[in-house]
Design a protein around this motif. Structure first.
Motif, PDB file in Angstrom:
ATOM      1  N   LEU A   1       0.400  -1.131   0.135  1.00 53.19           N
ATOM      2  CA  LEU A   1       0.046   0.322  -0.120  1.00 53.19           C
ATOM      3  C   LEU A   1       0.731   1.062  -0.192  1.00 53.19           C
ATOM      4  CD1 LEU A   1      -2.202  -0.812   2.987  1.00 53.19           C
ATOM      5  CD2 LEU A   1      -2.742  -1.003  -0.106  1.00 53.19           C
ATOM      6  N   ALA A   2       0.117   1.871  -1.129  1.00 56.51           N
ATOM      7  CA  ALA A   2       1.234   3.882  -0.766  1.00 56.51           C
ATOM      8  C   ALA A   2      -0.372   4.270  -0.999  1.00 56.51           C
ATOM      9  CB  ALA A   2       1.840   3.531  -1.549  1.00 56.51           C
ATOM     10  N   GLN A   3      -0.454   6.251   0.152  1.00 55.32           N
ATOM     11  CA  GLN A   3      -0.696   7.078  -0.213  1.00 55.32           C
ATOM     12  C   GLN A   3      -0.049   8.048  -1.431  1.00 55.32           C
ATOM     13  OE1 GLN A   3      -1.700   8.070   3.794  1.00 55.32           O
ATOM     14  NE2 GLN A   3      -3.690   6.606   3.425  1.00 55.32           N
ATOM     15  N   ILE A   4      -1.336   8.484  -2.030  1.00 50.69           N
ATOM     16  CA  ILE A   4      -1.397   9.572  -3.352  1.00 50.69           C
ATOM     17  C   ILE A   4      -1.310  10.701  -2.889  1.00 50.69           C
ATOM     18  CG2 ILE A   4      -0.246   9.654  -5.418  1.00 50.69           C
ATOM     19  CD1 ILE A   4      -0.330   6.750  -5.436  1.00 50.69           C
ATOM     20  N   ARG A   5      -0.643  11.882  -2.582  1.00 52.47           N
ATOM     21  CA  ARG A   5      -1.855  13.252  -2.463  1.00 52.47           C
ATOM     22  C   ARG A   5      -1.916  14.021  -3.927  1.00 52.47           C
ATOM     23  NH1 ARG A   5       0.384  17.881  -1.588  1.00 52.47           N
ATOM     24  NH2 ARG A   5       1.815  17.328  -1.029  1.00 52.47           N
ATOM     25  N   LEU A   6      -3.345  14.599  -4.293  1.00 54.88           N
ATOM     26  CA  LEU A   6      -2.980  14.917  -5.461  1.00 54.88           C
ATOM     27  C   LEU A   6      -4.180  15.761  -4.544  1.00 54.88           C
ATOM     28  CD1 LEU A   6      -2.324  15.635  -8.243  1.00 54.88           C
ATOM     29  CD2 LEU A   6      -5.159  13.845  -8.467  1.00 54.88           C
ATOM     30  N   GLY A   7      -3.113  17.497  -5.160  1.00 50.06           N
ATOM     31  CA  GLY A   7      -4.539  18.374  -4.116  1.00 50.06           C
ATOM     32  C   GLY A   7      -4.277  18.308  -2.775  1.00 50.06           C
ATOM     33  N   ALA A   8      -5.690  18.254  -2.048  1.00 49.95           N
ATOM     34  CA  ALA A   8      -6.594  18.383  -1.020  1.00 49.95           C
ATOM     35  C   ALA A   8      -7.024  16.363  -1.274  1.00 49.95           C
ATOM     36  CB  ALA A   8      -7.717  19.078  -0.550  1.00 49.95           C
ATOM     37  N   GLN A   9      -6.322  15.864  -1.859  1.00 55.07           N
ATOM     38  CA  GLN A   9      -7.587  14.380  -1.454  1.00 55.07           C
ATOM     39  C   GLN A   9      -6.220  13.302  -2.133  1.00 55.07           C
ATOM     40  OE1 GLN A   9     -10.906  13.894  -2.232  1.00 55.07           O
ATOM     41  NE2 GLN A   9     -10.750  15.948  -2.989  1.00 55.07           N
ATOM     42  N   ILE A  10      -6.782  12.501  -1.031  1.00 61.84           N
ATOM     43  CA  ILE A  10      -5.806  11.668  -0.483  1.00 61.84           C
ATOM     44  C   ILE A  10      -6.124  10.315  -1.731  1.00 61.84           C
ATOM     45  CG2 ILE A  10      -4.671   9.988   1.144  1.00 61.84           C
ATOM     46  CD1 ILE A  10      -3.302  12.323   1.181  1.00 61.84           C
ATOM     47  N   TYR A  11      -5.173   9.729  -2.391  1.00 59.33           N
ATOM     48  CA  TYR A  11      -6.359   8.183  -2.997  1.00 59.33           C
ATOM     49  C   TYR A  11      -5.223   7.407  -2.169  1.00 59.33           C
ATOM     50  CZ  TYR A  11      -8.095  11.439  -6.428  1.00 59.33           C
ATOM     51  OH  TYR A  11      -8.828  12.287  -7.081  1.00 59.33           O
ATOM     52  N   THR A  12      -5.250   5.702  -2.806  1.00 57.77           N
ATOM     53  CA  THR A  12      -4.826   4.484  -1.678  1.00 57.77           C
ATOM     54  C   THR A  12      -4.287   3.761  -3.702  1.00 57.77           C
ATOM     55  OG1 THR A  12      -5.863   5.230   0.597  1.00 57.77           O
ATOM     56  CG2 THR A  12      -4.620   2.028  -0.550  1.00 57.77           C
ATOM     57  N   LEU A  13      -3.003   3.187  -3.027  1.00 62.72           N
ATOM     58  CA  LEU A  13      -2.158   2.606  -4.556  1.00 62.72           C
ATOM     59  C   LEU A  13      -1.792   1.227  -3.364  1.00 62.72           C
ATOM     60  CD1 LEU A  13      -1.041   2.335  -7.223  1.00 62.72           C
ATOM     61  CD2 LEU A  13       1.147   2.710  -5.981  1.00 62.72           C
ATOM     62  N   ARG A  14      -2.775   0.367  -4.655  1.00 61.66           N
ATOM     63  CA  ARG A  14      -2.452  -0.896  -3.640  1.00 61.66           C
ATOM     64  C   ARG A  14      -1.883  -2.032  -5.038  1.00 61.66           C
ATOM     65  NH1 ARG A  14      -5.436  -3.017   0.450  1.00 61.66           N
ATOM     66  NH2 ARG A  14      -6.619  -1.339  -0.070  1.00 61.66           N
ATOM     67  N   ILE A  15      -1.226  -3.441  -4.592  1.00 60.91           N
ATOM     68  CA  ILE A  15      -0.360  -4.272  -5.224  1.00 60.91           C
ATOM     69  C   ILE A  15      -1.658  -5.312  -4.667  1.00 60.91           C
ATOM     70  CG2 ILE A  15       1.203  -5.303  -6.006  1.00 60.91           C
ATOM     71  CD1 ILE A  15       2.771  -2.949  -5.302  1.00 60.91           C
ATOM     72  N   THR A  16      -2.255  -5.507  -5.488  1.00 59.34           N
ATOM     73  CA  THR A  16      -2.804  -7.076  -5.336  1.00 59.34           C
ATOM     74  C   THR A  16      -2.020  -8.442  -5.737  1.00 59.34           C
ATOM     75  OG1 THR A  16      -3.098  -7.404  -7.731  1.00 59.34           O
ATOM     76  CG2 THR A  16      -4.884  -6.057  -7.082  1.00 59.34           C
ATOM     77  N   ARG A  17      -2.157  -9.665  -5.268  1.00 55.91           N
ATOM     78  CA  ARG A  17      -1.627 -10.855  -5.029  1.00 55.91           C
ATOM     79  C   ARG A  17      -1.022 -10.718  -6.335  1.00 55.91           C
ATOM     80  NH1 ARG A  17      -5.181 -13.312  -0.958  1.00 55.91           N
ATOM     81  NH2 ARG A  17      -5.105 -12.085   1.575  1.00 55.91           N
ATOM     82  N   GLN A  18      -2.113 -10.269  -6.761  1.00 51.90           N
ATOM     83  CA  GLN A  18      -1.921 -11.097  -8.720  1.00 51.90           C
ATOM     84  C   GLN A  18      -0.710 -10.424  -9.691  1.00 51.90           C
ATOM     85  OE1 GLN A  18      -5.226 -10.540  -7.089  1.00 51.90           O
ATOM     86  NE2 GLN A  18      -5.315 -13.199  -6.775  1.00 51.90           N
ATOM     87  N   GLY A  19      -0.157  -8.886  -8.442  1.00 59.84           N
ATOM     88  CA  GLY A  19       0.170  -8.351  -8.890  1.00 59.84           C
ATOM     89  C   GLY A  19       0.183  -7.284 -10.110  1.00 59.84           C
ATOM     90  N   LYS A  20      -1.043  -6.986  -9.516  1.00 57.98           N
ATOM     91  CA  LYS A  20      -2.022  -5.929  -9.971  1.00 57.98           C
ATOM     92  C   LYS A  20      -2.311  -4.311 -10.080  1.00 57.98           C
ATOM     93  CE  LYS A  20      -4.823  -8.655 -13.731  1.00 57.98           C
ATOM     94  NZ  LYS A  20      -5.041  -9.039 -14.303  1.00 57.98           N
TER      95      LYS A  20
END
Length: 52
Positions: free
Chosen positions: A28-47
Motif C-alpha cells: 500500500l501507498a498513499q498518494i496526494r493530489l491536491g487535497a485528495q488522498i488516494y490509495t495505491l494497492r498492489i494485489t496478490r496477482q501483481g496488479k
C-alpha cells in the motif's frame, strides 16, 4: 507547485515510477493530489488498484 501537462502521443519520454518503491516494499501507498488522498494497492496477482 509547478505542474506541466504532457501530450503522451507526442512525448518521447513519460516519467516512470516503480510501484514497489512507492509502496516501500509493501502493498500500500498513499498518494496526494491536491487535497485528495488516494490509495495505491498492489494485489496478490501483481496488479495495481488506485482508489479514492
Amino acid at each position: 507547485m509547478l505542474t506541466r501537462r504532457i501530450d503522451t502521443e507526442t512525448a518521447s519520454e513519460v516519467p516512470q515510477h516503480d510501484a514497489e518503491i512507492l509502496t516501500g516494499g509493501g502493498a500500500l501507498a498513499q498518494i496526494r493530489l491536491g487535497a485528495q488522498i488516494y490509495t495505491l494497492r498492489i494485489t496478490r496477482q501483481g496488479k495495481l488498484i488506485l482508489t479514492k
